[in-house]
Write an enzyme that holds these catalytic residues in place. Structure first.
Site, PDB file in Angstrom:
ATOM      1  N   ILE A  37      17.125 -14.190  -4.370  1.00 39.23           N
ATOM      2  CA  ILE A  37      17.691 -14.894  -3.215  1.00 39.23           C
ATOM      3  C   ILE A  37      16.721 -14.832  -2.033  1.00 39.23           C
ATOM      4  O   ILE A  37      16.630 -15.751  -1.253  1.00 39.23           O
ATOM      5  CB  ILE A  37      19.099 -14.349  -2.891  1.00 39.23           C
ATOM      6  CG1 ILE A  37      19.868 -15.298  -2.016  1.00 39.23           C
ATOM      7  CG2 ILE A  37      19.067 -12.923  -2.358  1.00 39.23           C
ATOM      8  CD1 ILE A  37      21.366 -15.172  -2.137  1.00 39.23           C
ATOM      9  N   ARG A  38      15.999 -13.710  -1.906  1.00 44.25           N
ATOM     10  CA  ARG A  38      14.871 -13.652  -0.962  1.00 44.25           C
ATOM     11  C   ARG A  38      13.792 -12.733  -1.518  1.00 44.25           C
ATOM     12  O   ARG A  38      14.081 -11.857  -2.329  1.00 44.25           O
ATOM     13  CB  ARG A  38      15.304 -13.265   0.440  1.00 44.25           C
ATOM     14  CG  ARG A  38      15.837 -11.881   0.627  1.00 44.25           C
ATOM     15  CD  ARG A  38      16.439 -11.721   2.023  1.00 44.25           C
ATOM     16  NE  ARG A  38      17.743 -12.366   2.119  1.00 44.25           N
ATOM     17  CZ  ARG A  38      18.874 -11.819   1.659  1.00 44.25           C
ATOM     18  NH1 ARG A  38      18.854 -10.651   1.068  1.00 44.25           N
ATOM     19  NH2 ARG A  38      20.018 -12.440   1.774  1.00 44.25           N
ATOM     20  N   TYR A 145      32.920  -4.275 -11.327  1.00 47.71           N
ATOM     21  CA  TYR A 145      31.597  -4.359 -11.959  1.00 47.71           C
ATOM     22  C   TYR A 145      31.746  -4.170 -13.472  1.00 47.71           C
ATOM     23  O   TYR A 145      31.229  -4.966 -14.267  1.00 47.71           O
ATOM     24  CB  TYR A 145      30.718  -3.269 -11.352  1.00 47.71           C
ATOM     25  CG  TYR A 145      29.351  -3.082 -11.973  1.00 47.71           C
ATOM     26  CD1 TYR A 145      28.378  -4.066 -11.910  1.00 47.71           C
ATOM     27  CD2 TYR A 145      29.018  -1.865 -12.589  1.00 47.71           C
ATOM     28  CE1 TYR A 145      27.113  -3.862 -12.453  1.00 47.71           C
ATOM     29  CE2 TYR A 145      27.756  -1.653 -13.118  1.00 47.71           C
ATOM     30  CZ  TYR A 145      26.814  -2.651 -13.051  1.00 47.71           C
ATOM     31  OH  TYR A 145      25.559  -2.444 -13.583  1.00 47.71           O
TER      32      TYR A 145
END
Ligand code: AKB
Length: 318
Positions: A37-38, A145
């Site tokens: 995402i970055r 999770y």
């Protein structure tokens, strides 16, 4: 001969950072497309292509697959146990929708030949046998999770059985390494304890004494991941996810291992919400199917890992 291209999604996390480096060593820098995402500032991402990608953006994922034509995809983007408990709606969305986007792309686009997706010991729950946890048995995860990992395993197996998507997966224990930081897991104390040993000499653990969990040193995790992906398809007999083990210990045992080399090291505990998560997970995993089917065998035990971790972290703090 055409060169194989590999796409790593979620590449800036603890595993992804080291996996990109290892894959670039095998396939060449230009052949391994890292994405997240970055971008993180780790220099490994300067050596080859990097693409900003939010795996929830299916159109962008497809356009990257069209452009780079990867034959293998490692899909690692996920919220881990502790972070997902803080935001269960987003934990479910990212972990499941991200997986569907990758599996659907592999099924529909005719480009991807193999998909790697990690599961976790979190797929087990309180009714699983905690010691020698078998490959097949009761699985009743209590965290979002773990629920997403168990569901993902079943989807991966379904895509293989129904559409022949070559899915491969491992149930990772806690991963310990010195090159990149973990993010948001219940097992993360086993990384920060080494940093504390070399800085303050004291670690306050968010898990209590006697909380035994399965763990794996990063070089072994990388070896297992690459080995299962490189094994001939007919050796991969389990298409949900393989149990995988390295070592098991509680906080006081890793502290004792560190104290052999850092004599004044001390530990105390102050358990928080992660204790309940750890209590619902296995302590010792039976990974005999991975050993039998594709030759898995770990190289590191606790003391060997401790020595390597401390040796490699020392220059950071000297
Ligand atoms: C976590 O603690 O959430 C992870 C895992 C065991 O999957 N390290």
């Amino acid at each position: 001969m055409t060169k194989e291209t590999v796409l790593v999604i979620g590449s800036c996390g603890q595993l992804g950072t080291e996996l990109v480096e290892a894959l670039r060593g095998i396939y060449g820098d230009a052949q391994v497309v890292a994405s997240d995402i970055r971008k993180s500032d780790n220099p490994v991402f300067e050596a080859g292509p990097f693409e900003e990608l939010d795996v929830l953006d299916e159109a962008k994922l497809k356009s990257l697959i069209e452009r780079y034509k990867p034959s293998q995809v490692y899909h690692l983007a996920a919220l881990l146990s502790a972070t997902a408990e803080k935001n269960p709606d987003f934990g479910w969305k990212l972990n499941m929708e991200g997986l569907f986007h990758v599996l659907n792309a592999a099924r529909d686009m005719g480009i991807i030949k193999k998909v790697y997706w990690p599961s976790s010991i979190a797929a087990f729950g309180p009714n699983t046998s905690r010691f020698d946890t078998p490959q097949f048995g009761a699985m009743d995860p209590t965290t979002i999770y773990g629920i997403s990992k168990l569901s993902g395993e079943l989807y991966a197996q379904y895509y293989f059985n129904r559409w022949g998507v070559d899915t491969r997966s491992l149930r990772y224990p806690g991963l310990i390494g010195y090159k990149s930081a973990p993010g948001g897991g219940t097992t993360d104390y086993a990384v920060s304890i080494y940093h504390d040993a070399l800085t303050t000499g004291h670690h306050e653990c968010f898990l209590g004494e006697g909380t035994i969990l399965p763990m794996l040193y990063m070089p072994d995790a990388l070896k297992a991941t690459l080995d299962i992906m490189h094994a001939p398809a007919d050796q991969i007999k389990i298409r949900s996810s393989y149990n995988l083990a390295g070592m098991s210990f509680g906080p006081e045992e890793i502290a004792a291992s560190i104290a052999k080399q850092v004599p004044d090291f001390s530990i105390s505990d102050h358990p928080d919400y992660r204790q309940a998560i750890a209590n619902s997970w296995p302590a010792v995993i039976d990974d005999s199917r991975a050993r039998e089917d594709w030759g898995w065998k770990p190289d590191y035990d606790l003391d060997r890992m401790t020595q390597d971790m401390l040796e490699n972290l020392k220059p950071l703090y000297s």
